[in-house]
Design an enzyme around this catalytic site. Sequence first.
Site, PDB file in Angstrom:
ATOM      1  N   ASP A  67       0.847  -1.812  -0.365  1.00 29.70           N
ATOM      2  CA  ASP A  67      -0.135   0.083   0.204  1.00 29.70           C
ATOM      3  C   ASP A  67       0.811   1.440   0.123  1.00 29.70           C
ATOM      4  O   ASP A  67       1.719   1.663   0.525  1.00 29.70           O
ATOM      5  CB  ASP A  67      -0.830   0.563   1.394  1.00 29.70           C
ATOM      6  CG  ASP A  67      -1.925   1.311   1.317  1.00 29.70           C
ATOM      7  OD1 ASP A  67      -2.588   1.563  -0.037  1.00 29.70           O
ATOM      8  OD2 ASP A  67      -1.395   2.127   2.206  1.00 29.70           O
ATOM      9  N   GLU A 110       1.121  -0.698  -5.052  1.00 38.23           N
ATOM     10  CA  GLU A 110      -0.214   0.556  -5.659  1.00 38.23           C
ATOM     11  C   GLU A 110       1.049   1.487  -5.575  1.00 38.23           C
ATOM     12  O   GLU A 110       1.184   2.029  -4.836  1.00 38.23           O
ATOM     13  CB  GLU A 110      -0.707   0.542  -4.027  1.00 38.23           C
ATOM     14  CG  GLU A 110      -2.041   1.718  -4.738  1.00 38.23           C
ATOM     15  CD  GLU A 110      -2.249   2.215  -3.452  1.00 38.23           C
ATOM     16  OE1 GLU A 110      -3.109   2.968  -3.608  1.00 38.23           O
ATOM     17  OE2 GLU A 110      -1.874   2.696  -2.099  1.00 38.23           O
TER      18      GLU A 110
END
Length: 756
Positions: free
Chosen positions: A431, A484
């Site tokens: 993330d 990401e």
Amino acid sequence: MTTEVEIAARMAADSTRNRSRTNRLDTHAIDAVVIGQHRNPFAVLGPHQIATGVWEIRAFIPDARNVEILGWDRDTVLATMERRQEAGFFAGVVKADQRPGYRLRVENLHGSETRYDPYSYGPILSDQDLSRIRDVGSDAPYRILGAHQATIGEVEGFLFAVWAPTASLISVVGDFNSWDGRIHVMRLRHGMGVWELFIPGLKAGTRYKFEIKGPDGHTLPLRADPMAFATEQPPATASVLHAAKDFSWNDQGWIAERSAQDQRKTPMSIYECHLGSWARVSSEGNRYLTYREMAERLIPYVRDLGFTHIELLPITEYPFDGSWGYQPVSLFAPTSRFGTPEDFAAFVDAAHEAGIGLILDWVPGHFPNDPHGLGYFDGTHLYEHADPRQGYHQDWGTYIYNYGRQEVSAFLVANARFWLERYHLDGLRVDAVASMLYLDYSRRPGEWVPNRYGGNENLEAIDFLRRMNETVYSTSPGTLTIAEESTAWPGVSHPTYTGGLGFGFKWNMGWMHDTLRFISKDPVHRRYHHHDLTFGLLYAFTENFILPLSHDEVVHGKGSMLGKMPGDRWQRFANLRAYYGFMWGHPGKKLLFMGGEIAQEREWNHDTGLDWHLLDDPYHRGVHSLIRDLNRVYRDHPALHERDTEASGFQWLISDDAENSVIAWARRGESDDSIVVVISNFTPVPRSGYRIGVPLPGFYQEIMNTDAEGYGGSNVGNLGGVAAEETESHGHPCSLSLTLPPLGTIMLARSPSQNG
């Protein structure tokens, strides 16, 4: 782990070193123990030789009325202990030629119990063990630190170890000692700042935390164990002792097959899922499904739809439901919201038995400021940077890890290994990588600190990410890491030896933003935004991309996927179907957030389950069927996945028909004659006799039409397929004369002949 012979030798050495200063125990030392401020309780408590063949045994047991010293393996009373201090300090003398083994029989208001004395044990972890917690890439941090079930001699209990180098005192507290920090004060073991204590007799399932006094002696809020393998269910915050025995696995074949694959060339269609809101049990107070219930319901559902993987929004234990798991506190514990660690392992095993891979959304970029968490852990900024310009996320109100501290990077890399090795997960989606890479991420001038070269690159984070990827790919073959990363940082999914970050794949955020902007326009205006469809192909092969339609696109006022579509009800559904067909035909692996497959009407809400009743409606059921068929076509036709990351697998056919909002390309597999043609018409106008050049002659079978009646469409199509004509078009020697359905995507697979 150190051998029992080494432990005995250390215990004898400790006794010799301490003998001269323990012959006489002054009241100040006793008082310091009683009020929980003695920094070396082993110098006071436990057995101490006071003369040749004479040992004084001391214990602090606040709730005791009487205490007797028993033999190690029999109930013979060796001595009755004398109360030396009213708060519960006891001492008794026994005769023994060497350090005695013993037990304590304690009488209190609740009766009598026999226990082993934690302070009768010498150091257990070796200096070599302890020094390994700095080894970035090692699994030592979670194998050494934390709470581990152990048998010392013949006595079972739990061995606790915690890294807190500037703490002045640490205790283990829990249900077993009435959360009294005076009773189980730990031993400072090593220059690394590791504290250790073996507490005999503790059982799995017991709650515990650490009571830490900072360098100034001030008692901090109770801390959860950073390495806890289990926790109690939020909003409660205690760690829970877990007997980390091997789970029962049945996925050996899956692991072997996974290791043999080149995942860049295999179909990868990912169902992104938030376990807490996929479905709820409304008849039982809207409760969560358990891990085992999801193994019975979610996994068959995903398999039926043809997805290859499930990506779980973070399930590392987190206190606040509204964070969706992106603010974790206990990185080594699967959230207890849905069951035990054993239940989670059973869920993973069931997925593998069904042929489904599991990817964990992993959050090494920041952590919350909850008082029981990692922030200011030992009274200093231990895990985070002290300077808020480096250590605090202004957007999210969270702390940023200090990647330049070896113990912190080792902790995080060990955590990555833990999930892949302990729980057999198949990958990690990392993330917020952009927030890690840039020192000035979401900061104005003056709010960030440049690196040593004056730049905005976070050199320590870059090194951490490279080490993490190198470690994962070397220790867990067949797994994958996904970034990401929302910027144009070069080489995110390139090998580290070429200067890349070493990820296996990267989310294509640019493709997602551009194409969603296009599809949200009224068709009459799309001719002016045609570049939003084509721009992504300029860089589509610079990284190993995944095309994400993730949870982030259906929250915070963005509306659902269906809600983004313009037009009347029929057009909205047709737009969505055409867009999904365009996505599945586009180079790149696929990711769809749950609810997208049933054309959820409302935005995602983490507090409720999906609107499954929508499947009673034929339009919603049609989208559901479309996703199943798109996954089947994608899987069955190598041209749609074998060269996802290679420019040689893509060929433009029509890129410039902005006036009609038509776009077309050919996808190729490893075999050059393996071709699938993809054409999208993003206007509500059906087009007959639309000619498109193709690279090879043959019959082109229509394998997908998003306008098919079974999906809720108008059933405009090409009656099963079209033979290529020897008519030059678009620079190709042969061409197809097609009927393009309104707001539809079609795919045609080439065969050498109509019967081939």
